[in-house]
Design a protein around this motif. Structure first.
Motif, PDB file in Angstrom:
ATOM      1  N   UNK A   3       0.867  -1.039  -0.029  1.00 11.80           N
ATOM      2  CA  UNK A   3       0.053   0.101   0.083  1.00 11.80           C
ATOM      3  C   UNK A   3       0.863   1.330   0.025  1.00 11.80           C
ATOM      4  N   UNK A   4       1.987   1.346   0.847  1.00  8.70           N
ATOM      5  CA  UNK A   4       2.758   2.452   0.685  1.00  8.70           C
ATOM      6  C   UNK A   4       3.567   2.502  -0.625  1.00  8.70           C
ATOM      7  N   UNK A   5       3.900   1.226  -1.256  1.00  7.93           N
ATOM      8  CA  UNK A   5       4.408   1.267  -2.557  1.00  7.93           C
ATOM      9  C   UNK A   5       3.459   2.072  -3.626  1.00  7.93           C
ATOM     10  N   UNK A   6       2.150   1.724  -3.615  1.00  7.46           N
ATOM     11  CA  UNK A   6       1.120   2.382  -4.528  1.00  7.46           C
ATOM     12  C   UNK A   6       1.062   3.592  -4.124  1.00  7.46           C
ATOM     13  N   UNK A   7       1.214   4.219  -2.986  1.00  7.34           N
ATOM     14  CA  UNK A   7       0.880   5.716  -2.591  1.00  7.34           C
ATOM     15  C   UNK A   7       2.171   6.504  -3.086  1.00  7.34           C
ATOM     16  N   UNK A  34       1.860   6.211  -7.173  1.00  2.00           N
ATOM     17  CA  UNK A  34       0.763   7.070  -7.890  1.00  2.00           C
ATOM     18  C   UNK A  34       0.970   8.533  -7.563  1.00  2.00           C
ATOM     19  N   UNK A  35       1.543   8.662  -6.154  1.00  5.76           N
ATOM     20  CA  UNK A  35       1.666  10.245  -5.888  1.00  5.76           C
ATOM     21  C   UNK A  35       3.017  10.737  -6.681  1.00  5.76           C
ATOM     22  N   UNK A  36       3.738   9.853  -6.804  1.00  2.82           N
ATOM     23  CA  UNK A  36       5.168  10.520  -7.736  1.00  2.82           C
ATOM     24  C   UNK A  36       4.650  10.661  -8.805  1.00  2.82           C
ATOM     25  N   UNK A  37       3.754   9.622  -9.784  1.00  2.00           N
ATOM     26  CA  UNK A  37       3.630  10.058 -11.112  1.00  2.00           C
ATOM     27  C   UNK A  37       2.754  11.429 -11.116  1.00  2.00           C
ATOM     28  N   UNK A  38       1.716  11.679 -10.139  1.00  2.00           N
ATOM     29  CA  UNK A  38       0.994  12.612 -10.188  1.00  2.00           C
ATOM     30  C   UNK A  38       1.809  14.220  -9.974  1.00  2.00           C
ATOM     31  N   UNK A  39       2.942  14.029  -9.114  1.00  2.00           N
ATOM     32  CA  UNK A  39       3.753  15.285  -9.150  1.00  2.00           C
ATOM     33  C   UNK A  39       4.554  15.439 -10.528  1.00  2.00           C
ATOM     34  N   UNK A  40       4.961  14.246 -11.032  1.00  2.00           N
ATOM     35  CA  UNK A  40       5.894  14.407 -12.152  1.00  2.00           C
ATOM     36  C   UNK A  40       5.106  14.988 -13.155  1.00  2.00           C
ATOM     37  N   UNK A  53      11.447   8.512  -6.097  1.00  2.23           N
ATOM     38  CA  UNK A  53      10.516   8.286  -5.316  1.00  2.23           C
ATOM     39  C   UNK A  53       9.378   7.291  -5.980  1.00  2.23           C
ATOM     40  N   UNK A  54       9.164   7.897  -7.124  1.00  2.00           N
ATOM     41  CA  UNK A  54       7.813   7.104  -7.939  1.00  2.00           C
ATOM     42  C   UNK A  54       8.603   5.648  -8.225  1.00  2.00           C
ATOM     43  N   UNK A  55       9.765   5.567  -8.705  1.00  2.65           N
ATOM     44  CA  UNK A  55      10.613   4.247  -8.960  1.00  2.65           C
ATOM     45  C   UNK A  55      10.607   3.360  -7.588  1.00  2.65           C
ATOM     46  N   UNK A  56      10.843   4.149  -6.516  1.00  4.91           N
ATOM     47  CA  UNK A  56      10.868   3.322  -5.175  1.00  4.91           C
ATOM     48  C   UNK A  56       9.599   2.905  -4.976  1.00  4.91           C
ATOM     49  N   UNK A  57       8.435   3.386  -5.377  1.00  2.00           N
ATOM     50  CA  UNK A  57       6.937   2.906  -5.177  1.00  2.00           C
ATOM     51  C   UNK A  57       7.071   1.576  -5.956  1.00  2.00           C
TER      52      UNK A  57
END
Length: 468
Positions: free
Chosen positions: A229-233, A236-242, A278-282
């Motif tokens: 769940x943390x990974x998905x957060x 998706x959050x990183x993609x949004x910011x990107x 951060x996105x790739x870490x997710x």
């Protein structure tokens, strides 16, 4: 193969195999990415030349969010450096011992590339080849060294940056990210010189995240990455910011260099590249469980061990393989030069990649043993000492400041030489292919490191090899 099977059988149950997989995947992705976007043509003099296809393929820019995997390599490097430093100290070694261990794996294969290229350039010069032509060939062959230069600046700082991590935790990469943001602001106001610190702060920030991974894992019962769940957060959050940074914000969509773009996300690292990290870490967190199950099978794990044994050699020589293939095809009149993006160009990617893989395999067979010998005995060792084991009971790890200083100086000389080569124009008249001052600085730094490795400290026990 028998040795690979032995190493696989001796792998400790608690080894972080996922880290090894990510390292192999990251380097493989870089190699395939460079090969895939290569455009080969002829210059006005009828000589083969090459460039990136990205400027002609704007539809591919979002794909660079997957293809730009250097952040993954630096995160993995942070984990590996923290693990090996802790293990070395737990066995009575010091930071200088650890740094010299790292130099063997990083500098030895690079030295082979540098010497082979310089020798080849000298032969070409004696044969009457124009020095600017020789320099152009060597420049293309040494493009991978820009990344290694950055990594060689980060590694000697590991004892200091890991200590900062143990004291301040995530505050350290946050501060570094803020400094990267200030550097981006300087670039946007035509003060690019003030952003040179991004090369250091950007990659250090990514490297620090590897410490987070290591410290979380070494604590009893802790798992990093944590729940999916943390990974998905993060994903998706990183993609949004990107998306916001590259549409509403000032950053280009491509995370790889595109000639003509006013801002480069990777050289030096930008705030957008840190968000990509951060996105790739997710994504890494999301894929961890199936990847771990796969790595428990003997075949996949043996393949990962085999790739990691020569992974730096693969990285260092993959563009030399392209040069050799292009030269060979041109010599026999079979070098295709279809327009970028055309059906013929796309179809040519398949045989192109297959032939490059064959040439690179031959180069790895020749030069890979240098790296394999430097990294021998590393895989079977546990990758993490128990909590607190990296706090030695005596002050031995703080002794011999001169030896430690010389080790750092050796790293700095090697890194500075690679930077010097990178900033020298590719058409400069360099008889040895590489700038002579850069070659001398490199050989001096590599020589110091070799002498220190061959003259170990005799006032205390020599610890076993580090785990990575």
């Amino acid at each position: 193969m028998r040795r690979v099977r032995q190493l696989a059988e001796r792998t400790p149950a608690d080894r972080e195999r996922y880290v090894d997989l990510l390292r192999a995947v990251a380097i493989t992705a870089v190699v395939l990415g460079h090969w895939t976007v290569a455009v080969v043509g002829y210059d006005a003099a009828g000589r083969p030349t090459g460039r990136s296809a990205l400027p002609d393929l704007p539809w591919a820019y979002p794909l660079t969010w997957v293809a730009q995997v250097m952040p993954v390599f630096f995160v993995v490097g942070g984990f590996a450096n923290a693990a090996s430093l802790a293990a070395r100290r737990a066995r009575g070694g010091d930071a200088a011992d650890w740094l010299l261990d790292r130099s063997a794996r990083l500098v030895r294969p690079t030295t082979v590339l540098v010497l082979v290229l310089a020798a080849g350039a000298l032969v070409a010069r004696l044969a009457g080849v124009d020095p600017s032509t020789t320099r152009t060939v060597v420049w293309f062959a040494t493009v991978p060294l820009w990344f290694l230069a950055a990594y060689l600046l980060v590694v000697p700082l590991t004892p200091l940056t890991y200590a900062l991590h143990r004291r301040y935790g995530l505050a350290v990469p946050v501060v570094m990210a803020a400094l990267v943001g200030l550097g981006d602001l300087a670039r946007s106001t035509d003060h690019a010189g003030l952003a040179l610190g991004n090369y250091l702060f950007g990659w250090l920030a990514v490297h620090q995240l590897g410490y987070v991974w290591y410290d979380a894992r070494r604590k009893v019962g802790a798992r990093f990455p944590p729940a999916r769940g943390v990974g998905w957060t993060l994903l998706l959050g990183g993609l949004t910011v990107l998306v916001l940074l590259t549409t509403v914000g000032p950053y280009p969509v491509s995370m790889l260099n595109v000639p003509g773009e006013p801002l480069d996300n990777a050289a030096p690292p930008s705030l957008a590249l840190l968000v990509l990290t951060i996105t790739q870490l997710g994504l890494i967190m999301v894929l961890r469980e199936p990847a771990e199950r796969w790595l428990r099978r003997p075949g996949p794990w043996q393949a990962v061990i085999a790739v990691n044994a020569v992974v730096l050699t693969v990285f260092l020589w993959h563009l030399s393989a392209a040069i050799l293939l292009v030269g060979g095809l041109d010599a026999v009149g079979l070098l295709p030069t279809p327009p970028v993006g055309s059906p013929a160009w796309l179809a040519w990617r398949v045989p192109w990649l297959l032939m490059l893989a064959v040439v690179l395999a031959a180069l790895v067979a020749i030069f890979g043993p240098v790296e394999a010998r430097a990294g021998r005995h590393r895989l079977p060792v546990k990758d993490a000492a128990p909590d607190g084991a990296d706090r030695p009971s005596d002050a031995r790890h703080q002794r011999h400041p001169l030896r430690a200083g010389l080790a750092v100086a050796g790293f700095v000389a090697v890194g500075a030489a690679l930077v010097m080569n990178a900033v020298t124009p590719r058409e400069a008249a360099e008889p040895l292919g590489l700038p002579v001052p850069a070659l001398l600085a490199y050989l001096a730094g590599a020589g110091v490191l070799r002498v220190l490795r061959e003259r170990p400290d005799t006032r205390g026990p020599t610890p076993p090899a580090s785990p990575r």
